[in-house]
Scaffold this active site. Structure first.
Site, PDB file in Angstrom:
ATOM      1  N   TRP A  99       0.871  -1.172   0.000  1.00  0.00           N
ATOM      2  CA  TRP A  99       0.000   0.000   0.000  1.00  0.00           C
ATOM      3  C   TRP A  99       0.912   1.228   0.000  1.00  0.00           C
ATOM      4  CZ3 TRP A  99      -0.273   4.078   3.586  1.00  0.00           C
ATOM      5  CH2 TRP A  99      -1.190   5.081   3.203  1.00  0.00           C
ATOM      6  N   GLU A 137      -2.904  -3.042  -2.590  1.00  0.00           N
ATOM      7  CA  GLU A 137      -4.056  -2.491  -1.872  1.00  0.00           C
ATOM      8  C   GLU A 137      -4.428  -1.099  -2.372  1.00  0.00           C
ATOM      9  OE1 GLU A 137      -3.340  -1.997   2.303  1.00  0.00           O
ATOM     10  OE2 GLU A 137      -5.432  -1.494   2.746  1.00  0.00           O
ATOM     11  N   LYS A 146      -7.131   2.329  -2.806  1.00  0.00           N
ATOM     12  CA  LYS A 146      -7.812   3.226  -1.876  1.00  0.00           C
ATOM     13  C   LYS A 146      -8.502   4.326  -2.648  1.00  0.00           C
ATOM     14  CE  LYS A 146      -6.692   5.491   2.474  1.00  0.00           C
ATOM     15  NZ  LYS A 146      -5.750   5.568   3.567  1.00  0.00           N
ATOM     16  N   ASP A 174      -9.679  -3.388   1.350  1.00  0.00           N
ATOM     17  CA  ASP A 174      -9.773  -2.851   2.716  1.00  0.00           C
ATOM     18  C   ASP A 174     -11.161  -2.239   2.872  1.00  0.00           C
ATOM     19  OD1 ASP A 174      -9.716  -0.798   4.796  1.00  0.00           O
ATOM     20  OD2 ASP A 174      -7.562  -1.119   4.921  1.00  0.00           O
ATOM     21  N   HIS A 176     -11.734   1.568   2.411  1.00  0.00           N
ATOM     22  CA  HIS A 176     -11.128   2.254   1.268  1.00  0.00           C
ATOM     23  C   HIS A 176     -12.058   2.558   0.102  1.00  0.00           C
ATOM     24  CE1 HIS A 176      -6.681   1.299   2.384  1.00  0.00           C
ATOM     25  NE2 HIS A 176      -7.363   1.829   3.374  1.00  0.00           N
ATOM     26  N   HIS A 221      -8.441  -6.548   4.238  1.00  0.00           N
ATOM     27  CA  HIS A 221      -8.108  -5.740   5.396  1.00  0.00           C
ATOM     28  C   HIS A 221      -9.438  -5.392   6.031  1.00  0.00           C
ATOM     29  CE1 HIS A 221      -3.753  -4.111   4.827  1.00  0.00           C
ATOM     30  NE2 HIS A 221      -3.816  -5.408   5.010  1.00  0.00           N
ATOM     31  N   ASP A 269     -12.145   6.795   6.074  1.00  0.00           N
ATOM     32  CA  ASP A 269     -11.288   5.642   6.371  1.00  0.00           C
ATOM     33  C   ASP A 269     -10.665   5.811   7.756  1.00  0.00           C
ATOM     34  OD1 ASP A 269      -9.717   3.355   5.998  1.00  0.00           O
ATOM     35  OD2 ASP A 269      -8.061   4.527   5.165  1.00  0.00           O
ATOM     36  N   ASP A 280     -10.496   3.789  10.331  1.00  0.00           N
ATOM     37  CA  ASP A 280      -9.851   2.644  10.965  1.00  0.00           C
ATOM     38  C   ASP A 280     -10.303   2.404  12.395  1.00  0.00           C
ATOM     39  OD1 ASP A 280      -7.863   1.426   8.995  1.00  0.00           O
ATOM     40  OD2 ASP A 280      -7.417   3.558   8.804  1.00  0.00           O
ATOM     41  N   ASP A 285      -7.183  -4.528   9.955  1.00  0.00           N
ATOM     42  CA  ASP A 285      -6.458  -3.271   9.754  1.00  0.00           C
ATOM     43  C   ASP A 285      -7.232  -2.102  10.352  1.00  0.00           C
ATOM     44  OD1 ASP A 285      -4.822  -1.231   8.991  1.00  0.00           O
ATOM     45  OD2 ASP A 285      -5.335  -1.297   6.868  1.00  0.00           O
TER      46      ASP A 285
HETATM   47  C1  RNT Z   1      -3.773   2.526   4.642  1.00  0.00           C
HETATM   48  C2  RNT Z   1      -3.898   1.064   4.402  1.00  0.00           C
HETATM   49  C3  RNT Z   1      -2.770   0.222   4.928  1.00  0.00           C
HETATM   50  C4  RNT Z   1      -2.306   0.608   6.323  1.00  0.00           C
HETATM   51  C5  RNT Z   1      -1.294  -0.322   6.911  1.00  0.00           C
HETATM   52  C6  RNT Z   1      -0.648   0.244   8.115  1.00  0.00           C
HETATM   53  O1  RNT Z   1      -4.857   3.214   4.276  1.00  0.00           O
HETATM   54  O2  RNT Z   1      -5.113   0.610   4.910  1.00  0.00           O
HETATM   55  O3  RNT Z   1      -3.132  -1.106   4.874  1.00  0.00           O
HETATM   56  O4  RNT Z   1      -3.365   0.728   7.201  1.00  0.00           O
HETATM   57  O5  RNT Z   1      -0.406  -0.705   5.949  1.00  0.00           O
HETATM   58 ZN    ZN Z   2      -5.423  -1.542   4.767  1.00  0.00          ZN
END
Ligand code: RNT
Ligand code: ZN
Length: 420
Positions: free
Chosen positions: A187, A228, A230, A261, A264, A288, A296, A298, A328
């Site tokens: 990523w 990955e 986004k 993810d 994302h 993820h 996003d 998290d 994640d």
């Molecule tokens: C970032 C991505 C990625 C990170 C990690 C730390 O938007 O989700 O996966 O969260 O690599």
């Molecule tokens: Zn991620």
């Protein structure tokens, strides 16, 4: 032994209920036991790592200042051991390059090698069933303007390509030593805050860089590449080079894994529906599992409708052997060990619920054109005693049943975290 808590009795009753619908709960527990979740090391220290360079940023940010953050490798391992002991089953650890064991010596990212991760491998053996790995393309002076592999400057691109190459070698060695393929996930934060004049150039450069970074071949039994995408990040609100479409095309043309993810995409867009589609064209996928709140953000994964939907797709499309499940998120506002435990237990509970749901009946109704029964039974099945099966699974795996895990985390907080 006497069934003091009634968990075994409850399980026997639940087993019969499910058997009435042709569901074998013992078989489901076996399948769940064989399903590993990759725990993300970065929840333990707010994505800090152990380079101690003082550089942060790069499109992601942990918010909160809950005390007790792991500040050394030993502390992070101790915290992980605590968390792993509260999660039923055998799992994996997902490391980032910045979590290297550099023994106090500054090592540039294009110079890292397996020697900086050997202590992680030694520690992981016997505790975990695998390790996964990520190159770190953020929190670095050479990523300060928001571009890495797609940078217009060839020298900066070279540095990051070399970092990626070093990381893939580390990943392959990790996979070899652990006896389980290491997923190496790329990523990058590349993108721009405001509207770019050229959307194509950086994307072409990214593809070239990725191809070069991946030119060394490793056996699939050792490592697997994932990419990955986004939609946007902090500082890349208007344009992200590695978008979903770009990586979907990349993964399909290069036969790599595609990482989805959950945070994302557009806020109302979910990844559960994407699995049946992309799995027709890709051999393997990486998830993820996260939770975005408005963006996003998290947040810790909840046992919510989307998690259930995701687990259902994994089960119903028979994807558990082809999809690598990683968590994640990074929440620094609550106890970080609790964050790991809550998210992992939720992921496992969702998987178990999906495995024992009599979904074949629902598909049968659908095939018969009986949409009334499909809807009616979908709702009735929500009342089946999945909780009794889950509690029995925890008991059998010698981890706390129900909220008892929280007392253990609190005791650890008082004895250990509070002294940091
Ligand atoms: C970032 C991505 C990625 C990170 C990690 C730390 O938007 O989700 O996966 O969260 O690599
Ligand atoms: Zn991620």
């Amino acid at each position: 032994m006497k069934d003091v808590s009634g968990i075994e009795t409850a399980y026997e009753l639940a087993k019969q209920r499910y058997a009435e619908f042709g569901v074998d709960t013992d078989a489901a527990l076996k399948q769940l036991g064989a399903t590993a979740i990759s725990l993300h090391c970065w929840q333990g220290d707010d994505v800090g790592g152990f380079e101690h360079s003082g550089v942060t940023g790069g499109g992601i940010q942990a918010t909160g200042n809950y005390p007790g953050r792991a500040q050394t490798i030993d502390q992070l391992r101790q915290d992980l051991e605590k968390a792993v002991g509260l999660i039923p089953g055998s799992h994996r650890l997902n490391l980032h390059a910045i979590y290297l064991d550099n023994r106090g010596q500054r090592i540039e990212r294009d110079q890292i090698g397996i020697e900086h991760f050997q202590s992680w491998i030694d520690w992981a053996k016997g505790r975990l069933v695998g390790l996964d790995f990520n190159p770190t393309f953020f929190a670095h002076p050479k990523a300060a303007d928001g571009f890495t592999l797609s940078h217009r400057d060839a020298g900066i691109r070279r540095f990051w390509i070399d970092h990626g190459r070093a990381c893939r070698r580390i990943a392959a060695e990790m996979g070899k030593q652990m006896g389980s393929p290491c997923v190496h996930n790329t990523w990058i934060p590349d993108g721009s805050k405001d509207i770019p004049a050229d959307r194509l150039g950086p994307r072409q450069r990214l593809i070239e860089s990725l191809d070069e970074m991946r030119s060394e071949r490793f056996d699939a039994s050792a490592m697997l590449d994932a990419v990955e995408g986004k939609l946007f990040g902090i500082g890349s609100e208007s344009y992200v080079v590695g978008s979903h479409e770009l990586y979907m095309g990349y993964a399909m043309s290069r036969r790599t894994l595609l990482c989805l993810d959950s945070g994302h995409f557009h806020p109302t867009e979910t990844i559960s529906d994407k699995l049946s589609a992309v799995s027709c064209f890709l051999d393997r996928l990486l998830l993820h599992v996260s939770r975005g709140v408005r963006w996003d953000s998290d947040h810790v994964v909840l046992l919510d409708d989307e998690l259930h939907a995701l687990a259902r797709e994994l089960v119903r499309c028979d994807l558990l052997g082809r999809v690598h499940i990683g968590l994640d998120y990074f929440d620094a506002s609550i106890n970080r060990i609790a964050a790991w435990v809550i998210g992992s237990r939720n992921m496992l509970r969702a998987l178990l619920t999906a495995m024992i749901e009599p979904w074949r009946h629902l598909q049968q109704y659908e095939n018969n054109g009986d949409l009334t029964a499909r809807l009616a039974m979908m709702e009735e099945f929500k009342n089946l005693p999945a909780a009794a099966v889950w509690e029995y699974y925890c008991l059998r795996n010698n981890v706390p049943v129900g909220p008892a895990w929280l007392a253990e985390v609190k005791a650890y907080e008082a004895s250990t975290l509070a002294k940091r």
